[in-house]
Enzyme design. Structure first.
Site, short mmCIF file in Angstrom:
data_model
loop_
_atom_site.label_atom_id
_atom_site.label_comp_id
_atom_site.label_asym_id
_atom_site.label_seq_id
_atom_site.Cartn_x
_atom_site.Cartn_y
_atom_site.Cartn_z
N ARG A 196 1.39 -10.67 6.08
CA ARG A 196 2.83 -10.66 6.37
C ARG A 196 3.18 -10.01 7.70
O ARG A 196 4.33 -10.05 8.13
CB ARG A 196 3.58 -10.01 5.21
CG ARG A 196 3.43 -10.85 3.93
CD ARG A 196 4.19 -10.27 2.77
NE ARG A 196 5.62 -10.29 2.99
CZ ARG A 196 6.50 -9.79 2.14
NH1 ARG A 196 6.09 -9.24 1.02
NH2 ARG A 196 7.79 -9.83 2.39
N HIS A 212 -5.70 -14.41 8.86
CA HIS A 212 -4.93 -13.16 8.93
C HIS A 212 -5.77 -11.93 9.27
O HIS A 212 -5.30 -10.81 9.12
CB HIS A 212 -4.15 -12.89 7.64
CG HIS A 212 -3.35 -14.06 7.15
ND1 HIS A 212 -2.34 -14.63 7.90
CD2 HIS A 212 -3.41 -14.76 5.99
CE1 HIS A 212 -1.82 -15.64 7.21
NE2 HIS A 212 -2.46 -15.75 6.06
N PRO A 241 0.84 -1.20 0.00
CA PRO A 241 0.00 0.00 0.00
C PRO A 241 0.88 1.26 0.00
O PRO A 241 1.76 1.39 0.83
CB PRO A 241 -0.78 -0.10 1.31
CG PRO A 241 -0.54 -1.46 1.84
CD PRO A 241 0.69 -2.00 1.21
N GLU A 242 0.63 2.12 -0.94
CA GLU A 242 1.35 3.39 -1.01
C GLU A 242 0.42 4.51 -0.57
O GLU A 242 -0.75 4.25 -0.27
CB GLU A 242 1.83 3.62 -2.46
CG GLU A 242 2.89 2.62 -2.93
CD GLU A 242 4.26 2.86 -2.30
OE1 GLU A 242 4.47 3.93 -1.68
OE2 GLU A 242 5.12 1.98 -2.41
#
Ligand SMILES: [Zn+2]
Length: 268
Positions: free
Chosen positions: A110, A91, A2-3
């Site tokens: 992650r 997750h 994600p930017e």
């Protein structure tokens, strides 16, 4: 990853569902994120009202009556709104049950993201440079900061102490649009070229945000996680392919371990 545009779009997507609601329950299923989730926040957060949701750099701030949560999506994180009856997915590490029936769910395979609580200002935000879309960020600002700097211009604009939110993709694209070679020393670039560069950074980020806002996604959709949006890119990921301006093959080098793609004839 994600930017800034994805984070901005996330904030815009979830904000209307969060503001002025109360946290009924906070459930931490997996506290081991990039930094451990602040201990005891389940109790601290209970019953607090959400006053604002905002973005600073790539952090999401959820401001409550007596403090705030600082959330980072890391490499693979996302936030989505589901209802009580929706099934949990693997997750889904954190869930914030709201008084309006929505459940803000933090999903991060992650686990490089974070979810931290502070009563005061968050230390992680202290040394950040200006927002690229703010009026504090300009060619003049960049030029002043670049005096005597020997670092490559690409590393310089990706340094969050200089300006926040210019990730690798956007740095590659903005330098291409500006005709500036990524490896050129930051201190050797003219005032005029910095004006062009600052403007291109703003244009590229704004258009990505706009695209995200229109093509993206339904944050209340429980089925998928919000996908990160694909953009039309001129250089990033196009090494060896033809330059969109001059047709020469694009070259790739590594700068500070990051892929840097540029055109040898259009950028100097
Ligand atoms: Zn070219």
């Amino acid at each position: 990853m994600p930017e800034l545009p994805e984070v901005e779009t996330t904030v815009a997507g979830i904000k209307p569902y969060l503001i002025d609601t109360m946290i009924e329950r906070l459930v931490i299923r997996q506290p081991q994120l990039r930094w451990p989730v602040t201990q005891g926040i389940e109790d601290t957060a209970k019953g607090l009202k959400i006053e604002n949701v905002s973005r600073r750099a790539k952090y999401i701030l959820i401001s409550l009556t007596t403090g705030s949560f600082l959330i980072h999506l890391g490499m693979s994180g996302s936030l989505r709104l589901i209802t009580n009856t929706d099934l949990l997915k693997k997750h889904d590490h954190i869930q914030m049950h709201l008084s309006n029936g929505h459940v803000l769910t933090f999903h991060d395979p992650r686990r490089f993201g974070c979810w931290l609580w502070s009563k005061y200002d968050h230390a992680l935000l202290e040394k950040l440079g200006p927002e690229p879309l703010s009026s504090n960020f300009s060619g003049e600002y960049l030029w002043n900061k670049a005096r005597k700097r020997k670092a490559p211009v690409k590393s310089f604009i990706m340094d969050s102490r200089i300006v926040v939110g210019v990730g690798n993709i956007y740095a590659n694209e903005a330098l291409f649009e500006s005709g500036i070679k990524p490896q050129r020393r930051a201190g050797k670039i003219s005032f005029k070229r910095y004006e062009v560069l600052a403007e291109n950074i703003k244009v590229i980020l704004s258009s990505a945000i706009e695209q995200g806002g229109t093509t993206l996604r339904d944050f209340t959709n429980s089925k998928g996680e919000p996908g990160y949006f694909e953009q039309s890119l001129s250089v990033y990921g196009r090494a060896g392919k033809a330059c969109v301006k001059c047709n020469q093959p694009l070259k790739e080098i590594r700068l500070a371990q990051r892929s840097s793609v540029f055109c040898r004839s259009c950028q100097s």
